[in-house]
Enzyme design. Structure first.
Site, mmCIF file in Angstrom:
data_model
loop_
_atom_site.group_PDB
_atom_site.id
_atom_site.type_symbol
_atom_site.label_atom_id
_atom_site.label_comp_id
_atom_site.label_asym_id
_atom_site.label_seq_id
_atom_site.Cartn_x
_atom_site.Cartn_y
_atom_site.Cartn_z
ATOM 1 N N HIS A 55 -1.866 -16.440 3.101
ATOM 2 C CA HIS A 55 -2.236 -17.298 1.759
ATOM 3 C C HIS A 55 -2.925 -18.624 2.306
ATOM 4 C CE1 HIS A 55 -0.528 -14.342 -0.939
ATOM 5 N NE2 HIS A 55 0.297 -14.549 -0.334
ATOM 6 N N GLU A 96 1.822 -21.253 0.706
ATOM 7 C CA GLU A 96 1.633 -20.595 -0.661
ATOM 8 C C GLU A 96 2.186 -21.288 -1.580
ATOM 9 O OE1 GLU A 96 3.644 -16.754 -1.015
ATOM 10 O OE2 GLU A 96 2.258 -16.121 -2.687
HETATM 11 ZN ZN ZN Z 1 2.877 -11.685 0.907
#
Ligand code: ZN
Length: 469
Positions: free
Chosen positions: A333, A308
């Site tokens: 992510h 992320e």
């Molecule tokens: Zn999260």
């Protein structure tokens, strides 16, 4: 995906409706106004008032697999319902707002320690409920204000929201209401199963009784079980991913793993696995914990946040490699995965699902125009994707409809029907931690509801067809 599937007549008509309204949105919101290219918080009302949103809201969406428990329910519910419960106080701790239920003597002690400790009911008398509630709502959500104008400031606000809510939501009566509402909001959004993630919280009562982590998990398990039983036509259940903060001290981290073992032994139906949370770019890598993580019992699965980040070659980026090597069942992510074709191949071949959270990624400043989201590439490459909401309290994306809208409009080709969304919904069942029996039931429930939804959408075609005759 559609190439290998035989469509029913209803599905063909449903796809025609969806494409028609999708095209209309592209037309109404041209290059400059295209909603997924604009900040979600500014255009949320435009999204929710679109016809396409209404259709997507009614669409069966499978499971919600990436939601943090302390930001799982709409902020409006927290303000309008929970913050009106008796004995709720507010005070400032380390510059951050804290909300906590207290009896009178605890409140007096709190005022001694922190200077000011005020009942919310008193604040509403002084300021007017409307003004106070608006202020409180702003404390619980990421807002478009000049002070919160960078990724790290947004992360600071997000972690501040968790701090504000922790003591409020761990009051046992508030927690039970909150968890029930969380599940209800998912059911209302046509979601049949959820995996929440968070720490092992310790609930409390007003009279000073405190429940340890295991007793608190029992309370959580009871709420889920009662809700699932009373909603057995529409809901299959909820499980919990233990997800402590990624920057814990070594000692706290080891204690966490001990708790994880105990919780998994005592609540195997509830505990789905393990994750580490917090701003990845701010440190606390998987590599630092690799030896301990390798010793975690093989029955406990990993669902790591990884990649992320917008960086390439940093420790946060390298989390991806470690998540894959540690056997993570899904990746949260995975934004930087696009920078590593070899890892993309591994993720695809090992059938590791990527949890895509479009609203979260945009609000936190990773992808401004969602057409540029790397999930477009992952989908084309054959990586299984699931669509997630991450922190709906903070972002305002309750349920999954907002994220499904963004994904449909921005991650698919302009002339694509909702097959991408159906694939994501089916992935959310297949890549969940449900057992085989539950998965079979979930697939059946999903297909049945998909049929009903397609039929309803086909009826819309017939209705408009008759109108135009
Ligand atoms: Zn999260």
């Amino acid at each position: 995906m559609s190439g290998s599937i035989t469509l029913t007549k209803d599905e063909e008509m449903m796809i025609a409706v969806m494409k028609k309204f999708k095209t209309q949105e592209y037309h109404d919101f041209n290059e400059d106004l295209f909603l997924p290219a604009q900040d979600f918080i500014s255009v949320k009302e435009n999204i929710s008032s679109s016809s396409l949103f209404t259709f997507l809201r009614a669409m069966p969406k499978g499971a919600s697999l990436h939601t943090h428990i302390l930001a799982a329910t709409s902020a409006e519910y927290i303000v309008k319902e929970l913050s009106y419960m008796k004995n709720l106080y507010m005070y400032t701790w380390n510059g951050k707002l804290k909300l906590k239920f207290m009896n009178t003597s605890d409140a007096e002690k709190c005022a001694e320690d922190f200077g000011l400790c005020e009942l919310l009911s008193d604040k509403r008398q002084v300021q007017s409920a409307k003004v106070f509630d608006k202020w409180l709502l702003d404390q619980l959500m990421i807002t478009n204000t000049p002070e919160i104008n960078s990724k790290s400031k947004k992360w600071t606000k997000l972690s501040g929201i968790f701090t504000t809510l922790y003591d409020m939501l761990t009051y046992r009566p508030a927690f039970e209401k909150y968890l029930k509402q969380t599940l209800q909001e998912l059911v209302d959004d046509n979601i049949i199963y959820v995996e929440l993630r968070g720490t092992f919280m310790e609930l409390y009562e007003l009279d000073g009784v405190k429940y340890d982590a295991m007793k608190s998990l029992q309370i959580m398990s009871d709420v889920i079980s009662t809700f699932t039983t009373t909603h057995n036509e529409t809901f299959i259940g909820a499980r919990y991913i233990f997800a402590p903060y990624r920057k814990l001290t070594d000692e706290d981290f080891q204690d966490s793993l001990k708790l994880l073992r105990e919780a998994h032994r005592k609540f195997p139906h509830l505990i789905a696995g393990f994750d580490l949370v917090g701003h990845e770019d701010a440190g606390g890598t998987l590599r630092q914990r690799v030896e301990l993580l390798q010793r975690v019992h093989k029955d406990i699965k990993f669902y790591f946040h990884a990649g992320e980040t917008n960086w390439h070659g940093t420790e946060s980026d390298q989390n991806l490699l470690d998540a894959i090597l540690l056997g993570s069942s899904r990746i949260g992510h995975g934004l930087s995965l696009a920078k590593h074709p070899e890892l993309m191949r591994l993720v695809r071949d090992r059938k590791i699902a990527v949890e895509v959270a479009p609203v979260s990624n945009q609000v936190l400043g990773y992808v401004n125009d969602l057409r540029a989201h790397p999930a477009v590439l992952y989908a084309r490459f054959g990586i299984p994707l699931v669509i997630c909401n991450d922190d709906p309290t903070a972002f305002g994306n309750t349920g999954l409809t907002f994220d499904f809208y963004e994904a449909y409009m921005a991650l698919t080709q302009v002339d694509e029907g909702p097959e991408f969304l159906k694939a994501a919904a089916l992935n959310s069942i297949g890549h969940s931690s449900m057992n085989q029996f539950q998965k079979r039931k979930a697939y059946e429930m999903f297909e049945e509801r998909w049929k009903i939804w397609s039929h309803g959408m086909a009826a819309i075609v017939s209705f408009f067809g008759k109108l135009s005759n």
